[in-house]
Design a protein around this motif. Structure first.
Motif, short mmCIF file in Angstrom:
data_model
loop_
_atom_site.label_atom_id
_atom_site.label_comp_id
_atom_site.label_asym_id
_atom_site.label_seq_id
_atom_site.Cartn_x
_atom_site.Cartn_y
_atom_site.Cartn_z
N ALA A 1 7.54 -2.15 2.52
CA ALA A 1 7.52 -3.57 2.88
C ALA A 1 6.09 -3.89 3.28
O ALA A 1 5.38 -3.03 3.80
CB ALA A 1 8.45 -3.82 4.05
N SER A 2 5.66 -5.11 2.99
CA SER A 2 4.27 -5.45 3.32
C SER A 2 4.14 -6.92 3.71
O SER A 2 5.05 -7.72 3.50
CB SER A 2 3.37 -5.18 2.10
N GLY A 3 3.00 -7.23 4.26
CA GLY A 3 2.66 -8.61 4.56
C GLY A 3 1.74 -9.13 3.46
O GLY A 3 0.73 -8.50 3.15
N VAL B 1 -0.63 -6.09 2.81
CA VAL B 1 -1.02 -5.05 3.76
C VAL B 1 0.23 -4.39 4.34
O VAL B 1 1.23 -5.05 4.59
CB VAL B 1 -1.94 -5.62 4.88
N GLY B 2 0.14 -3.09 4.51
CA GLY B 2 1.27 -2.35 5.08
C GLY B 2 0.81 -1.07 5.75
O GLY B 2 -0.38 -0.74 5.73
N MET B 3 1.79 -0.35 6.32
CA MET B 3 1.47 0.80 7.18
C MET B 3 1.86 2.15 6.57
O MET B 3 2.06 3.12 7.29
CB MET B 3 2.18 0.65 8.53
N SER B 4 1.97 2.20 5.25
CA SER B 4 2.43 3.46 4.64
C SER B 4 1.80 3.64 3.26
O SER B 4 0.76 3.07 2.95
CB SER B 4 3.96 3.43 4.51
#
Ligand code: HPA
Length: 270
Positions: free
Chosen positions: A111-113, A207-210
């Motif tokens: 999932a991302s922004g 942008v995402g965290m993975s």
């Protein structure tokens, strides 16, 4: 590390009778694809030697072996995030193990922004490339030539042929997809408006965290990669609202069946 990878690979090989060619990593709350897997063997992470154990809400943490659209696959439901406190070697350990059991293709979801102003919430973004902004690199330290080269090429980190195939699958199924560059950052905060603007300025679309650590290691290991992201919120000026983990999951849930369909057809074609 080499010994741990071998040990874990041997353990998994002893449990499976198939030889999957494709591995799938499912992102935050993105377990819908699992409902489409038949002939399932589920292996909880905590029972796998040397595997880190996932902790965050919404990540159930198991390996699933079975068939997707009739094709043998190995799926990870829940991944290890850097923000949880794992170091990069742990975050990427499952990818090393996949390679050691003979997996050639890696499909990843997240999932991302969205930071591209043309994107809408709920869009599916096929990842064409990434920008690595994590503060630690998964390949830092001694290089094991058995695992891959010291200076891996990243000129086609996401296999073009897979992107082309995924786009035709989407068209055929009337699924709207967008394409873009994924910026990987450590989290766990969502971004400030200025950070979103910065990610857009440097060439990002979401942008995402993975994802970035796993994709780096897959490339190091010579695997082919496909990545897809569900845009669950927008970091676009004028459209920035408060983001919560629950909302990210809710949007993810809505769009997942479309992503599942693309993955299901893609595994047959690669
Ligand atoms: N930023 C970072 N990671 C995310 C976001 C976001 O806006 N949405 C979902 N994951």
């Amino acid at each position: 590390m080499l010994q741990k990878i071998q040990e874990t690979a041997e353990y998994l090989k002893s449990l499976i009778k198939t030889q999957p060619k494709t591995g799938i990593i499912l992102g935050t709350g993105l377990g819908n694809l699992v409902t489409q897997i038949t002939d399932k063997t589920e292996i909880p992470y905590e029972t796998i030697p040397n595997f880190p154990v996932s902790t965050v809400e919404g990540h159930s943490g198991k390996l699933i072996l079975g068939k997707l659209g009739g094709i043998d696959i190995l799926a990870m439901q829940g991944r290890f995030h850097y923000y949880e406190g794992y170091d990069m070697k742990s975050v990427t350990f499952p990818v090393r193990v996949m390679k050691a059991i003979g997996i050639e293709n890696l499909l990843v979801s997240n999932a991302s922004g969205g930071v591209n102003p043309e994107f809408e919430i709920g869009d599916l973004m096929i990842i064409t490339d990434h920008i690595n902004l994590f503060p630690e690199h998964p390949l830092r330290g001694k290089n094991y030539n058995e695992l891959g080269p010291r200076f891996p090429d990243m000129s086609e980190a996401y296999t073009k042929d897979f992107i082309t195939k995924a786009k035709s699958i989407a068209t055929r199924n009337n699924i709207k997809v967008v394409e873009g560059v994924y910026v990987g950052t450590s989290g766990p905060t969502f971004e400030t408006p200025s950070e979103y603007r910065y990610f857009r300025t440097i060439g990002g679309d979401a942008v995402g965290m993975s994802t970035v650590p796993e994709v780096i290691v897959a490339n190091h290991a010579g695997m082919k990669v496909f990545g897809i992201s569900i845009v669950t919120d927008l970091g676009v000026p004028g459209k920035i609202v408060e983001v919560t983990h629950e909302e990210v999951q809710e949007i993810g849930n809505r769009v997942q069946p479309l992503m599942t369909q693309i993955m299901k057809e893609l595994v047959k074609e690669i």
